[in-house]
Write a protein that holds these residues in place. Structure first.
Motif, PDB file in Angstrom:
ATOM      1  N   GLN A 266      34.664 -52.240  17.769  1.00 15.17           N
ATOM      2  CA  GLN A 266      33.612 -51.863  16.829  1.00 15.17           C
ATOM      3  C   GLN A 266      34.096 -50.789  15.864  1.00 15.17           C
ATOM      4  N   VAL A 267      34.872 -49.834  16.367  1.00 14.92           N
ATOM      5  CA  VAL A 267      35.439 -48.803  15.496  1.00 14.92           C
ATOM      6  C   VAL A 267      36.350 -49.439  14.454  1.00 14.92           C
ATOM      7  N   SER A 268      37.156 -50.395  14.884  1.00 13.95           N
ATOM      8  CA  SER A 268      38.075 -51.081  13.986  1.00 13.95           C
ATOM      9  C   SER A 268      37.335 -51.782  12.855  1.00 13.95           C
ATOM     10  N   MET A 269      36.307 -52.568  13.187  1.00 14.04           N
ATOM     11  CA  MET A 269      35.586 -53.325  12.167  1.00 14.04           C
ATOM     12  C   MET A 269      34.792 -52.410  11.248  1.00 14.04           C
ATOM     13  N   THR A 270      34.145 -51.389  11.804  1.00 14.92           N
ATOM     14  CA  THR A 270      33.364 -50.475  10.976  1.00 14.92           C
ATOM     15  C   THR A 270      34.258 -49.728  10.001  1.00 14.92           C
ATOM     16  N   ALA A 271      35.408 -49.247  10.475  1.00 19.49           N
ATOM     17  CA  ALA A 271      36.338 -48.549   9.594  1.00 19.49           C
ATOM     18  C   ALA A 271      36.881 -49.477   8.515  1.00 19.49           C
ATOM     19  N   ALA A 272      37.146 -50.732   8.876  1.00 21.62           N
ATOM     20  CA  ALA A 272      37.630 -51.701   7.880  1.00 21.62           C
ATOM     21  C   ALA A 272      36.587 -51.931   6.793  1.00 21.62           C
ATOM     22  N   GLU A 315      30.892 -44.861  35.094  1.00 23.40           N
ATOM     23  CA  GLU A 315      30.306 -43.577  34.728  1.00 23.40           C
ATOM     24  C   GLU A 315      31.391 -42.524  34.503  1.00 23.40           C
ATOM     25  N   GLU A 316      32.409 -42.521  35.364  1.00 17.43           N
ATOM     26  CA  GLU A 316      33.500 -41.550  35.206  1.00 17.43           C
ATOM     27  C   GLU A 316      34.285 -41.816  33.924  1.00 17.43           C
ATOM     28  N   TYR A 317      34.511 -43.095  33.628  1.00 19.78           N
ATOM     29  CA  TYR A 317      35.214 -43.449  32.388  1.00 19.78           C
ATOM     30  C   TYR A 317      34.379 -43.076  31.161  1.00 19.78           C
ATOM     31  N   ARG A 318      33.084 -43.315  31.215  1.00 20.47           N
ATOM     32  CA  ARG A 318      32.221 -43.005  30.075  1.00 20.47           C
ATOM     33  C   ARG A 318      32.179 -41.509  29.787  1.00 20.47           C
ATOM     34  N   ARG A 319      32.260 -40.709  30.821  1.00 16.14           N
ATOM     35  CA  ARG A 319      32.301 -39.254  30.602  1.00 16.14           C
ATOM     36  C   ARG A 319      33.612 -38.804  29.989  1.00 16.14           C
ATOM     37  N   ALA A 320      34.697 -39.510  30.282  1.00 14.01           N
ATOM     38  CA  ALA A 320      36.021 -39.069  29.836  1.00 14.01           C
ATOM     39  C   ALA A 320      36.358 -39.527  28.421  1.00 14.01           C
ATOM     40  N   VAL A 321      35.807 -40.653  27.973  1.00 17.61           N
ATOM     41  CA  VAL A 321      36.208 -41.245  26.702  1.00 17.61           C
ATOM     42  C   VAL A 321      34.982 -41.412  25.811  1.00 17.61           C
ATOM     43  N   ARG A 322      35.090 -40.930  24.567  1.00 16.00           N
ATOM     44  CA  ARG A 322      33.980 -41.025  23.619  1.00 16.00           C
ATOM     45  C   ARG A 322      33.837 -42.453  23.081  1.00 16.00           C
ATOM     46  N   PRO A 323      32.628 -42.837  22.638  1.00 15.33           N
ATOM     47  CA  PRO A 323      32.430 -44.216  22.171  1.00 15.33           C
ATOM     48  C   PRO A 323      32.977 -44.490  20.772  1.00 15.33           C
ATOM     49  N   TRP A 324      32.952 -43.483  19.850  1.00 16.88           N
ATOM     50  CA  TRP A 324      33.292 -43.756  18.458  1.00 16.88           C
ATOM     51  C   TRP A 324      34.397 -42.875  17.919  1.00 16.88           C
ATOM     52  N   VAL A 325      34.573 -41.686  18.435  1.00 18.43           N
ATOM     53  CA  VAL A 325      35.603 -40.763  17.929  1.00 18.43           C
ATOM     54  C   VAL A 325      36.793 -40.801  18.878  1.00 18.43           C
ATOM     55  N   PRO A 326      37.949 -41.324  18.447  1.00 15.96           N
ATOM     56  CA  PRO A 326      39.100 -41.440  19.352  1.00 15.96           C
ATOM     57  C   PRO A 326      39.633 -40.084  19.792  1.00 15.96           C
ATOM     58  N   ARG A 327      40.154 -40.030  21.004  1.00 16.45           N
ATOM     59  CA  ARG A 327      40.880 -38.872  21.497  1.00 16.45           C
ATOM     60  C   ARG A 327      42.268 -38.843  20.874  1.00 16.45           C
ATOM     61  N   LEU A 328      42.887 -37.668  20.848  1.00 17.70           N
ATOM     62  CA  LEU A 328      44.267 -37.583  20.392  1.00 17.70           C
ATOM     63  C   LEU A 328      45.239 -37.920  21.512  1.00 17.70           C
ATOM     64  N   ARG A 329      44.878 -37.563  22.733  1.00 17.08           N
ATOM     65  CA  ARG A 329      45.699 -37.895  23.903  1.00 17.08           C
ATOM     66  C   ARG A 329      44.923 -38.856  24.790  1.00 17.08           C
ATOM     67  N   PRO A 330      45.594 -39.818  25.426  1.00 14.03           N
ATOM     68  CA  PRO A 330      44.861 -40.789  26.239  1.00 14.03           C
ATOM     69  C   PRO A 330      44.281 -40.163  27.499  1.00 14.03           C
ATOM     70  N   ALA A 331      43.112 -40.656  27.868  1.00 17.49           N
ATOM     71  CA  ALA A 331      42.490 -40.226  29.122  1.00 17.49           C
ATOM     72  C   ALA A 331      43.014 -41.085  30.258  1.00 17.49           C
ATOM     73  N   VAL A 332      43.149 -40.473  31.406  1.00 15.91           N
ATOM     74  CA  VAL A 332      43.589 -41.201  32.607  1.00 15.91           C
ATOM     75  C   VAL A 332      42.523 -40.983  33.680  1.00 15.91           C
ATOM     76  N   PRO A 333      41.480 -41.804  33.694  1.00 18.83           N
ATOM     77  CA  PRO A 333      40.418 -41.627  34.694  1.00 18.83           C
ATOM     78  C   PRO A 333      40.945 -41.818  36.106  1.00 18.83           C
ATOM     79  N   GLU A 334      40.277 -41.185  37.040  1.00 19.06           N
ATOM     80  CA  GLU A 334      40.658 -41.343  38.443  1.00 19.06           C
ATOM     81  C   GLU A 334      40.481 -42.791  38.872  1.00 19.06           C
TER      82      GLU A 334
END
Length: 452
Positions: A266-272, A315-334
């Motif tokens: 969704q981020v890809s298409m919206t930005a395009a 739930e743990e993944y959703r807390r670690a990674v934002r839906p629309w604003v990318p992180r600069l470093r990748p998250a590594v959920p447990e």
């Protein structure tokens, strides 16, 4: 009303003439409104009847959607080409796209897409293709005056069958049976590009710009499109599924682009769309629709399903990674298995690559000695969390995704079809080819291993 006995038959009124009735029916079928109505209503009625005949599983629904979308996209291009080549043309007013009546196009796509996917799923594909092609050959001459055939219309018909009907039928069969995952994903990516970008650009004629402006736009579009393509690829390789909700991954995907942002497609298409809005303001509306859909209905629907299916992991993944604003470093959920990069310790070039990665502290990636791998390795080897492997340039590209968003974009570019092969060819030409070094050098004399 009564008629006197013995009165001549003519007194009861004129007797209908069969020849006149035939002429009247011919005139009705020649009515443009009737032709366009039948061209849409008959396929719609057939599809609804096939859908109501029995309960179809989700995969059959996905097959019908994909086959119809494939035929709609390809038939639109074939019809525009046919008009330009003189194979056939349309005389219609209203609801016309580039000279093609939208109702005829949609009916054609349903007839070749959804109908065989729902009604003839078990019939042999050659028989289905032959029957639909024969029906088309019989019906197209009856489309006058809306459809006016030229001398070479059979050439256009053959192209439509080869490019639209056959691939669409194969895509529906593969989707229903859950086979040919890579082919399904590749065709879905082509569909997304065709329906989401190519057709809107053609419809708005946004491409009519100076070459320098188009060149800059293509370079800018490469960034969000790389993100979207990489997300589709990750769904297939790590999730063993596709982006279509009715044909989803078998497991929760939290690697690759999904380690940076929850909704990369969704981020890809919206930005395009936002970038394309610099050429035509209508794409601002498209971006708003894409954003509203992704942040509203899709987020709610997918969140509910993923929450029910994966529970605490989601739930743990959703807390670690934002839906629309990318992180600069990748998250590594447990709970996500780590990836490994096997690099030789005795090969100077390989050791340099391993040291470069080690200095950047990649997230969720262990760097191990190739000499310690139980199997012989001839190139740098990457093993993903799901067990998939890559070697050489592809391994380096996959490892870059663990470093930083900027390096990840480079890695995703290197993983594009054809790019990996060319980059590996160049690397081999400059001394980066497969090598054989002494395994466990100095510890097991005479034993030879493969390390690069």
């Amino acid at each position: 009303m009564t008629v006197a006995v013995g009165a001549p038959a003519a007194a009861a009124g004129p007797v209908p003439d069969p020849a006149g009735l035939s002429a009247a029916l011919a005139g009705m079928t020649a009515d443009p409104a009737l032709v366009r109505g039948l061209a849409l209503l008959v396929p719609v009625a057939a599809v609804l009847a096939a859908a109501a005949a029995r309960r179809h599983p989700e995969r059959d629904i996905a097959a019908a959607i994909l086959a119809t979308a494939w035929n709609l996209t390809v038939l639109a291009a074939v019809n525009v080409l046919a008009i330009g080549a003189g194979w056939w043309r349309f005389t219609a007013e209203g609801a016309v796209w580039h000279g093609v009546p939208a109702d005829l196009l949609l009916g054609w796509a349903l007839l070749w897409g959804a109908l065989p996917a729902l009604a003839a799923r078990r019939a042999p594909p050659p028989l289905v293709v032959a029957a639909l092609a024969w029906f088309d050959l019989a019906v197209m001459p009856l489309g006058r005056p809306v459809v006016v055939l030229g001398d070479g219309w059979l050439t256009g018909e053959a192209l439509a069958v080869a490019a639209a009907l056959v691939p669409g039928l194969l895509l529906s069969r593969w989707t229903s049976a859950g086979r040919r995952l890579r082919a399904r994903v590749a065709m879905q990516a082509l569909l997304a590009g065709g329906l989401g970008l190519a057709l809107p650009i053609a419809a708005t004629q946004a491409w009519r710009q100076p070459s320098w402006a188009l060149g800059l736009l293509v370079q800018a579009l490469a960034v969000p499109l790389l993100l979207g393509l990489a997300a589709v690829r990750e769904f297939a390789e790590e999730g063993r599924g596709t982006p279509l909700p009715y044909d989803p991954p078998e497991r929760l995907v939290r690697t690759g682009p999904y380690a940076y942002v929850r909704n990369p497609m969704q981020v890809s298409m919206t930005a395009a769309y936002l970038l394309l809005a610099t050429l035509d303001r209508v794409f601002l509306a498209a971006a708003a629709v894409a954003l509203a859909y992704g942040a509203g209905l899709a987020a709610w629907h997918e969140g509910e399903r993923l929450g029910e299916r994966y529970g605490a992991a989601w739930e743990e993944y959703r807390r670690a990674v934002r839906p629309w604003v990318p992180r600069l470093r990748p998250a590594v959920p447990e709970g996500v298995p780590g990836a490994t990069l096997h690099v030789s310790r005795v090969c100077g070039q390989c050791a340099g690559v391993g040291a470069w990665f080690a200095r950047r502290r990649p997230a969720g990636l262990r760097i191990l000695a190739a000499e310690d791998h139980p199997a012989g390795l001839r190139r740098i080897t990457y093993t993903g969390p799901g067990g998939g492997t890559a070697q050489g340039v592809a391994a380096v590209a996959r490892a870059l995704v663990h470093v930083h968003l900027g390096w990840a974009l480079l890695g995703w570019a290197l993983l594009l079809p054809g790019v990996t092969w060319f980059a590996q060819l160049c690397a081999d030409a400059f001394g980066g080819g497969p090598r054989t070094e002494a395994r466990f050098a100095g510890r097991v004399p005479g034993r030879v291993g493969q390390t690069r």
